[in-house]
Motif scaffolding. Structure first.
Motif, mmCIF file in Angstrom:
data_model
loop_
_atom_site.group_PDB
_atom_site.id
_atom_site.type_symbol
_atom_site.label_atom_id
_atom_site.label_comp_id
_atom_site.label_asym_id
_atom_site.label_seq_id
_atom_site.Cartn_x
_atom_site.Cartn_y
_atom_site.Cartn_z
ATOM 1 N N LYS A 40 0.839 -1.208 0.000
ATOM 2 C CA LYS A 40 0.000 0.000 0.000
ATOM 3 C C LYS A 40 0.872 1.255 0.000
ATOM 4 O O LYS A 40 0.627 2.200 -0.768
ATOM 5 N N LEU A 73 -4.446 -0.096 -5.730
ATOM 6 C CA LEU A 73 -4.545 0.392 -4.356
ATOM 7 C C LEU A 73 -5.902 0.033 -3.761
ATOM 8 O O LEU A 73 -5.995 -0.401 -2.604
ATOM 9 N N ASN A 76 -5.917 -3.649 -2.991
ATOM 10 C CA ASN A 76 -5.078 -3.860 -1.823
ATOM 11 C C ASN A 76 -5.835 -3.509 -0.551
ATOM 12 O O ASN A 76 -5.807 -4.268 0.427
ATOM 13 N N ALA A 77 -6.533 -2.388 -0.566
ATOM 14 C CA ALA A 77 -7.286 -1.953 0.615
ATOM 15 C C ALA A 77 -8.383 -2.958 0.955
ATOM 16 O O ALA A 77 -8.605 -3.272 2.135
#
Length: 102
Positions: A40, A73, A76-77
């Protein structure tokens, strides 16, 4: 990641009472969460660099790269949130087991 999540879900749903196995799985899960946190941070740095390039006027290719980075991103979150959630459940299960051993 998929295998780790499946293992954790199985441990929770079957109410596994092997505390050593649960602790190993928690350790593996926390290690994976740290990897996701590192990824991240790298993605955020890349986004900042690409954004600076766009601000300098280099837009076409960098806009596409920014979109790709933003999707990564976001993924990933989501993965990190899901992992943290199941790790929390497994940690509570381990705490309950420790409490019942007393």
């Amino acid at each position: 990641m998929t295998e780790l999540l499946a293992t954790i879900q199985t441990m929770i749903s079957s109410e596994t009472d092997d505390l050593a196995q649960i602790e190993r799985t928690l350790t593996d899960g926390y290690a994976r969460a740290l990897e996701l946190e590192g990824e991240k941070l790298r993605l955020e740095r890349q986004i900042a660099l690409v954004t600076q390039k766009i601000a300098r006027g280099d837009t076409a290719e960098n806009a596409r790269e920014l979109a790709v980075l933003a999707r990564r991103l976001d993924g990933n979150a989501g993965a990190l949130a899901k992992l943290r959630g199941v790790l929390g459940e497994l940690r509570r299960h381990a705490s309950n087991l420790r409490g019942s051993e007393r």
